[in-house]
Design an enzyme around this catalytic site. Structure first.
Site: not given
Length: 703
Positions: A34-35, A646, A269, A238-239
């Site tokens: 996504k980044t 993770r 998330q 973002d997020e």
């Protein structure tokens, strides 16, 4: 024109990056890049739409993510001028910047300071004391926490104290149930009113106030909001799954008629409801933003398929999802996930330490390994086991570097020099190191401040002036003498800020206030060497200030008149807003030492490691016993999903049959999530029926 920023994007990523100017909701599963999508979208806007950097606002979840975003944009957009004009930061940092620029319109002094939660609780304690609640120690601290959290939550819903006076019965009940019988609704409202009055008097804001005050600024001053509409053509968030009510409102306010929003997030998330986050903001986006298009990213570049199989299985049990995505790895099947049963949490810790040591001997760096747990309290046996085997480690998400006593005291002197009205800062350091100013003298200053409706620092000034008068000299001279050195010292620090660098000013504070000598003695008494003690932290703060000042010279922050905002003010703001997950317990953003990582799952969000141990995967831990409602239970599921994803290459899941802590011993066993996903992944309860090589999960017991 180079289009290298498009190279290597998969079809879904390319679709998101090259979309026309429209509102976009990008559902980005864990590890789906996504980044890179956000960076490439910014590059596409700059190159294809030919819009200037100043027209872009990028909102990130952490300051660290904002810095990384800027660095990656600069690499992707070589040759484009004025990239430093691009706005990137957290909601809090961006709102602080708006309020610095338009402080007078926001009814704030130019030197307003930002109170951290400990400052807020300290002031609330003064407000609550007259109620004579007969609470002390842990009980009082718990109440102060509940009151501050309730105020923050109300602000994040846009509610001031005055509005509560006409609130519904449901709202009143929702508030009072937080305090059981300790506070009535009316008492809480009076506390909230007095707290707001205090903040107005001293020119201070808390974290939630940054957001609410900015919303109010835009609503009260449409001409200022109109300026932002003319400036920002593209907003990227973002997020997005972790935005709360007021953050969502801010995005709506800033999105003008000719502006588009790209909201990037993953409803799987969303793990911060306790901070007010509402993952339903994602489906709401499709309703509230005109012609919004949904794009899902499912190709995972982080984890092996064996890891993702567990994650996919876990989330398939959740029906309330915006996108029923199935993550597909670009790395192949990978290593088998190991599930380990342990008799108790002490043997679990020994197993983790010994396994990590073996992996390190086999060539895996410690810094590429992490142990994740649900609660901070789970780290103690792990720390003991690591120390026994000599494994170096960092703890993330615990005590922030900027929350340390010595750092807070240093910054309090700086805050007071910047803003004389900062009562919280003054009360923190007026007798640190000790200078014969005890409770009775502090009470005198507080009484003068109350009588004259002024700050505590101004009250000291009034006392010193009064003591010069022959008529009052006898009564006040001795008391005034205690304050004289402190008063002069603050004025000298203020004077130095005009002529010295920030690093030099902090060094002066540490030397002339006596903090260096005070903490040198403490370090010696506690047997700490020069590299690990409190004095070392003060030196690190000075170095931190030097780096910050250099960055401000390269990328100056300007107010509404085009003037650079004072660096000490910006530094205080920055240190207030750095989150615990961005810096370890030693004050490092990135550890230079090859050390293992210990972290709560919440603090590990957004990070990735070659090897991950998720410990305490058991009943009452994950899911937590607090997950009573369906929403709470499903958030625990999402938390487990974050932990699992993770891992890049190797994942260990462990549970105990018995767990001992300060509350006693409990018999636990495997988590319902663990039972559920293992049953689904291997399609049978009897693991022996599957050949080992066909299994994505192996089972063992550690004794």
């Amino acid at each position: 024109m180079s289009t290298s920023y498009l190279t290597g994007l998969n079809n879904a990523q390319l679709k998101a990056v090259t979309a026309p100017e429209q509102n976009l909701l990008v559902i980005a599963g864990a590890g789906t890049g996504k980044t890179r999508v956000i960076v490439s979208r910014i590059a596409y806007i700059l190159n294809e739409f030919q819009d200037p950097p100043r027209s872009i606002l990028a909102v990130t979840f952490t300051n660290k993510a904002a810095l990384e975003l800027k660095e990656r944009v600069q690499k992707a957009c070589v040759g484009i001028n004025d990239l430093n004009m691009l706005w990137a930061g957290t909601f809090h940092a961006i709102c602080a910047r708006f309020l610095r620029s338009y402080c007078f319109a926001a009814n704030l002094p130019a030197s307003f300071t930002i109170m951290d939660p400990s400052d807020v609780k300290r002031e609330l304690k003064h407000i609550i004391e007259p109620l004579n609640l007969n609470l002390k120690g842990a009980e009082l601290n718990k109440l102060l926490g509940s009151v501050s959290e309730t105020i923050f939550a109300l602000k994040e819903k846009g509610l001031r104290a005055q509005q509560l006076l006409s609130s519904t019965r449901d709202t009143q009940y929702e508030i009072t149930r937080r305090f059981r019988s300790e506070l009535t609704f009316d008492e809480f409202v009076q506390i909230y009113l007095k707290y707001e009055e205090f903040c107005e008097t001293v020119g201070a804001v808390d974290f939630s106030e940054l957001l609410l005050r900015t919303c109010e600024l835009f609503n009260k001053h449409p001409e200022i909001l109109s300026l932002q509409h003319r400036r920002f053509k593209h907003i990227l968030v973002d997020e997005f799954q972790d935005t709360n009510h007021i953050q969502y409102k801010l995005v709506q306010l800033l999105c003008g008629e000719n502006c588009t929003v790209m909201a990037v997030g993953d409803d799987d998330q969303s793990i911060y409801s306790w901070r007010g986050a509402n993952y339903r903001n994602m489906p709401n986006f499709l309703r509230d933003f005109k012609d919004a298009k949904l794009i899902a990213l499912e190709e995972n570049y982080r984890s092996s398929q064996n890891v993702l199989d567990l994650a996919n299985s876990l989330m398939s049990g959740c029906e309330d999802r915006l996108s029923q995505k199935v993550l597909q790895s670009q790395k192949g099947a990978g290593q088998v996930v190991e599930v380990v049963e342990c008799p108790n949490n002490y043997q679990e810790a020994q197993w983790v330490a010994s396994t990590m040591s073996l992996l390190h001997n086999a060539g895996v760096p410690y810094q590429e390994m992490a142990v994740l747990y649900r609660f901070n309290s789970q780290s103690n046996p792990l720390e003991n086991a690591f120390s026994t085997l000599g494994i170096p480690y960092n703890i993330w998400g615990g005590l922030r570097f900027f929350d340390r006593e010595e750092i807070q005291n240093s910054l309090a002197y700086l805050r007071l020099a910047v803003n004389e009205n900062d009562n919280a800062a003054l009360l923190r350091i007026i007798n640190v190191p000790k200078r014969a100013i005890g409770p009775s003298k502090i009470e005198l200053i507080e009484n003068i401040a109350t009588e004259h409706h002024c700050s505590h620092f101004k009250a000291i000034e009034l006392l010193l002036e009064t003591a010069k008068d022959p008529a009052f000299k006898k009564a006040y001279a001795a008391k005034a003498k205690s304050f004289k050195d402190f008063y002069d010292l603050v004025l000298k620090i203020k004077e130095n800020l005009e002529t010295q660098s920030l690093q030099e000013a902090l060094h002066f504070i540490h030397e002339q206030t006596g903090l260096n000598d005070f903490y040198t003695k403490k370090d010696k008494d506690e047997g700490k060497n020069s590299l690990e003690g409190r004095v070392a932290n003060l030196k690190e703060l000075e170095e931190n200030a030097a780096r910050f000042e250099e960055e401000c010279k390269v990328n100056p922050i300007l107010d509404s008149d085009g003037n650079q905002i004072a660096i000490p003010l910006l530094f205080i703001t920055n240190t207030s807003l750095v989150s615990g997950g961005e810096i370890n317990s030693k004050g490092e953003k990135d550890s230079l030492q090859d050390a293992a990582n210990l972290s709560t799952i919440h603090s590990a969000k957004g990070l990735e490691y070659q090897v991950v141990f998720v410990v305490g995967f058991e009943d009452s831990i994950l899911p937590s016993a607090k997950g009573n409602t369906l929403d709470e239970f499903e958030e625990e599921r999402r938390l487990a999903y974050v932990a699992i994803t993770r891992a890049k290459e190797k994942l260990f899941l462990s549970y105990c049959n018995m767990r001992t802590n300060y509350q006693g011993t409990n018999y636990t066993g495997p988590s319902v999530f663990l039972t559920e996903i293992l049953k689904d992944v291997n399609k049978t309860h009897q693991k022996e029926q599957l050949p080992y090589k066909e299994r994505s999960v192996s089972y063992s017991r550690y004794d």
